[in-house]
Design a protein around this motif. Structure first.
Motif, short mmCIF file in Angstrom:
data_model
loop_
_atom_site.label_atom_id
_atom_site.label_comp_id
_atom_site.label_asym_id
_atom_site.label_seq_id
_atom_site.Cartn_x
_atom_site.Cartn_y
_atom_site.Cartn_z
N LEU A 3 -0.94 1.35 -3.63
CA LEU A 3 -0.80 0.42 -4.47
C LEU A 3 -1.04 0.60 -5.97
O LEU A 3 -2.30 1.33 -5.89
CB LEU A 3 -1.42 -0.88 -4.00
CG LEU A 3 -1.16 -1.10 -2.38
CD1 LEU A 3 -1.96 -2.55 -2.00
CD2 LEU A 3 0.15 -1.62 -2.40
N VAL A 16 3.76 -1.71 -4.89
CA VAL A 16 3.66 -0.99 -3.58
C VAL A 16 4.50 0.32 -3.75
O VAL A 16 5.65 0.15 -4.18
CB VAL A 16 4.33 -1.92 -2.51
CG1 VAL A 16 4.19 -1.00 -1.28
CG2 VAL A 16 3.50 -3.23 -2.29
N PHE A 29 -2.69 -2.03 4.13
CA PHE A 29 -2.10 -2.85 3.00
C PHE A 29 -3.11 -4.22 2.80
O PHE A 29 -3.56 -4.11 1.78
CB PHE A 29 -0.66 -3.16 3.33
CG PHE A 29 -0.19 -4.35 2.26
CD1 PHE A 29 0.49 -3.78 1.30
CD2 PHE A 29 -0.33 -5.60 2.76
CE1 PHE A 29 0.82 -4.59 0.34
CE2 PHE A 29 0.43 -6.33 1.80
CZ PHE A 29 0.92 -6.07 0.56
#
Length: 114
Positions: A3, A16, A29
């Motif tokens: 990210l 992303v 994530f």
């Protein structure tokens, strides 16, 4: 899970840099989102323009990221690809999140990446 974060004074954009958010990366994530959204501006936009696949685990991870933001802070989405947009529509999550077609309105004020 890669990210990339871009800041302005009033906004943080988290891009992303992966093509999938699925069961294999959902926990990574969520952890990375927590790290990048713990401090900084009250408004965070998650750029999903590179994501071409999002399964139920990935959707759950995006929802978890919104919840971990805390009250008064907002997680918005931008750049949903057609497949990802369909997942949000079918689950009615498009009524929960503010979704922007792209980042164009925000790009002028964005600075460095972290």
């Amino acid at each position: 899970m890669e990210l990339v974060c871009h800041d302005s004074t009033e906004l943080r954009v988290i891009e992303v840099a992966e093509s999938r958010i699925d069961a294999a990366v959902a926990i990574q994530f969520k952890d990375r989102m927590r790290t990048l959204s713990d401090d900084g501006p009250m408004r965070v936009i998650l750029d999903l323009s590179r994501v071409t696949f999002l399964d139920s685990s990935g959707l759950g991870a995006v929802v978890a990221a919104m919840k971990q933001m805390g009250s008064g802070r907002r997680l918005e989405l931008a750049g949903l690809t057609p497949t990802v947009a369909k997942v949000f529509r079918l689950t009615r999550m498009d009524t929960v999140f503010t979704i922007h077609p792209d980042l164009a309105p925000f790009e002028a004020g964005l600075g460095h990446a972290r």
